[in-house]
Design an enzyme around this catalytic site. Structure first.
Site, mmCIF file in Angstrom:
data_model
loop_
_atom_site.group_PDB
_atom_site.id
_atom_site.type_symbol
_atom_site.label_atom_id
_atom_site.label_comp_id
_atom_site.label_asym_id
_atom_site.label_seq_id
_atom_site.Cartn_x
_atom_site.Cartn_y
_atom_site.Cartn_z
ATOM 1 N N ASP A 110 0.695 -1.284 0.026
ATOM 2 C CA ASP A 110 -0.069 0.025 0.044
ATOM 3 C C ASP A 110 0.827 1.157 -0.168
ATOM 4 O O ASP A 110 1.775 1.236 0.946
ATOM 5 C CB ASP A 110 -0.848 0.038 1.439
ATOM 6 C CG ASP A 110 -1.676 1.204 1.640
ATOM 7 O OD1 ASP A 110 -1.632 2.053 0.707
ATOM 8 O OD2 ASP A 110 -2.464 1.299 2.768
ATOM 9 N N HIS A 132 -4.432 4.270 6.750
ATOM 10 C CA HIS A 132 -3.213 3.911 6.025
ATOM 11 C C HIS A 132 -1.750 4.389 6.560
ATOM 12 O O HIS A 132 -1.968 5.296 6.994
ATOM 13 C CB HIS A 132 -3.201 4.452 4.695
ATOM 14 C CG HIS A 132 -4.570 3.942 3.654
ATOM 15 N ND1 HIS A 132 -4.170 3.048 2.734
ATOM 16 C CD2 HIS A 132 -5.739 4.280 3.717
ATOM 17 C CE1 HIS A 132 -5.654 2.603 2.400
ATOM 18 N NE2 HIS A 132 -6.331 3.523 2.877
#
Ligand SMILES: [Zn+2]
Ligand SMILES: [Zn+2]
Length: 574
Positions: A215, A389
């Protein structure tokens, strides 16, 4: 539950791709989610067998008028549906699971789908709603299970993210181990089961990783992402001080945050109503699976709350993205049957707009304020939302824990991938071992090497209401014209025998706004009349006449206004 070795043994003489046997390498194909945000989906192939990790949607950009969803083009999978051994899900966010119903319909066969417990729990009602549950063999796994799926050895590693039971996935193959982070952050203050276990990551790294797929969506942010705990602290302060009702919205899947909100409500003697279908459903699933703990007597209906003083009320609703049909938008518009803003209300928007939603969110805030609500949202109250995130330092730390030979940035746009490459260089993976892939690129891995090698059919499919792939460019163009320049209807009546103009043209316009629009239309109609009168007499060909009217009118309007409204010719034969 996972003694699949026997069945795998029987299945082993299934067709093995001859190329794969010779090369002794595996293939990795991103079907979405690289160079873009959304529709995350990665295909893994070895010896003719396949695993798919995630099948997400992307929310359409403004240019795709009226298109509901964008999903990956799964053509490559549909060509050999029998080769797909399983689908692995990292977590239940739409950008990772939203395309599943369409994929299952397209495959037309039953597929094993693995995920941690809440992930499976949250997708089940969605698959049922789409009528595709019969195509899915849903299998809940835990972080300690090891699965043998054909040539793949799979384990799920729980990580912190904004929905519980998010996982990274480790896939061992005969030619090397791949590590997919999924969406993650470290959040070392999160409760046990939702905390990324750094020791486990280091141990996995010790065993050797050929390729890390990471990610990279927050790589532009320095430092580390604040823990979820700061949201609870901010919310506690707001609820403590609020003199009236508190109405809070967040992502419907953020069960952790909803749990915190309910606990805080309880702490200050407020009862809670949950309004909005997706949020009610997610909370029901989460409570059934014991991911949500509701203090007895906390939940109430809107009707019950109406009998309480405002200071004893909290309402949790959908609409953090300003979705026009959501509860919060309807409250903001004064259009909700049960809920209205009353003076003294505090509205908490515990989310930031997903790119593309900024306008609808700010409009909702404006409208709520117009009705007298005190609206709190980031960055006005910065800590009322945190991302799920990893930021730069966490991404770097992950690289150092796992020490992969190669790394590939995913879940990000191109600039993020470039920043990730730079970051990886500082964290022990040199630039030449960072793999950049486009959607549909084939990445070969094996023999300690990862290289790009060709492409397969891939891209985007637009989903419009109930049809899949049925929206073609013409429809989009029409919608664009309608939205930007309006529509002009031009009606004529012609003699059935001779084709001579009997009446008209009459023009009517909707949404067509130009300086002196009516004179433009009059003049354009006159041109159409002249063109039709010039036409030699003879049999009437309606299609031709319509085309003629369209061309003449479009040209006339464009030369005067530089606008291209949609033109609808109507020809009546008399
Ligand atoms: Zn996510
Ligand atoms: Zn995501």
């Amino acid at each position: 539950m996972f003694s699949r070795r026997e069945t795998d043994g029987i299945a082993a003489h299934r067709t093995v791709h001859p190329m794969a046997r010779r090369r002794r390498s595996g293939r990795l194909i991103p079907l979405g989610g690289v160079g873009e945000i959304g529709k995350n989906s990665l295909l893994l192939e070895y010896a003719g067998r396949r695993l798919l990790i995630d099948a997400g949607v992307m929310f359409p950009e403004e240019e795709l008028h009226g298109v509901d969803l964008v999903i990956p083009d799964f053509t490559h999978l549909y060509q050999h549906p029998e080769r797909l051994d399983a689908i692995l899900l990292t977590h239940a966010h739409e950008d990772h699971v939203g395309a599943l119903p369409y994929l299952l319909k397209g495959l037309g066969r039953r597929v094993r789908i693995y995920g941690l417990r809440l992930t499976i729990g949250l997708i089940e009602p969605k698959l049922r709603e789409h009528g595709v549950l019969r195509f899915a063999e849903l299998i809940s796994v835990s972080g300690s299970d090891r699965l043998n799926l054909g040539p793949f050895h799979v384990s799920f590693v729980p990580v912190s993210h904004s929905v519980p039971d998010s996982a990274a996935i480790v896939v061992g193959t005969p030619v090397g181990t791949l590590f997919f982070t999924g969406d993650f952050k470290f959040d070392q203050t999160a409760p046990d089961q939702t905390r990324t276990d750094l020791n486990r990551l280091r141990a996995i790294g010790d065993e050797g990783i050929l390729l890390l797929l990471s990610d990279c969506v927050r790589v532009e942010r320095p430092g580390i992402t604040p823990p979820e705990r700061v949201v609870a602290e901010a919310l506690d302060g707001i609820v403590r001080q609020a003199s009236g009702r508190v109405i809070m919205t967040t992502f419907a899947s953020n069960v952790i945050r909803l749990q915190q909100a309910i606990e805080i409500a309880c702490r200050y003697g407020r009862k809670v109503a949950v309004v909005g279908r997706s949020m009610e459903e997610n909370l029901r699933v989460a409570a059934d699976l014991h991911y949500l703990h509701l203090p007895p007597g906390t939940l109430a209906t809107i009707e019950e709350l109406k009998r309480l003083p405002p200071k004893e009320v909290m309402i949790l609703t959908t609409g953090s993205q300003g979705e026009p049909t959501s509860v919060l938008s309807r409250i903001a518009m004064g259009d909700h049957p049960m809920l209205r803003v009353i003076p003294g209300d505090t509205v908490v928007i515990s989310a930031t707009p997903i790119p593309g939603n900024e306008e609808t969110v700010t409009r909702t805030i404006d409208n709520l304020m117009r009705r007298g609500a005190n609206v709190l949202y980031p960055p006005i109250v910065p800590d009322i939302h945190v991302s799920g995130h990893a930021s730069r330092d966490e991404l770097a730390a992950l690289l150092r824990l796992l020490r992969p030979r190669y790394a590939m940035p995913v879940h990000g746009e191109f600039r993020m991938m470039v920043h990730y490459r730079n970051l990886a260089g500082e964290s022990g993976v040199p630039a030449e071992r960072i793999v950049f892939a486009d959607v549909g690129d084939v990445i070969d891995f094996g023999d300690e090497r990862v290289v790009r090698n060709g492409r397969v059919a891939a891209g985007s499919v637009l989903v419009d209401g109930l049809t899949v792939g049925g929206v073609n460019q013409i429809v989009l163009r029409d919608r664009r014209h309608l939205a930007a320049d309006g529509v002009v209807i031009c009606a004529v009546a012609v003699d059935r025998e001779t084709g001579r103009l009997v009446s008209g043209p009459e023009t009517t316009a909707r949404g067509f706004i130009a300086p002196s629009a009516s004179s433009v239309l009059e003049e354009s109609a006159a041109r159409v009349r002249r063109a039709l009168e010039r036409r030699p007499e003879g049999e009437v060909e309606i299609g031709y006449l319509k085309g003629k009217i369209k061309d003449v009118l479009a040209h006339a309007i464009y030369t005067r206004t530089r606008l291209r409204p949609m033109i609808l010719p109507v020809v009546t034969e008399i």
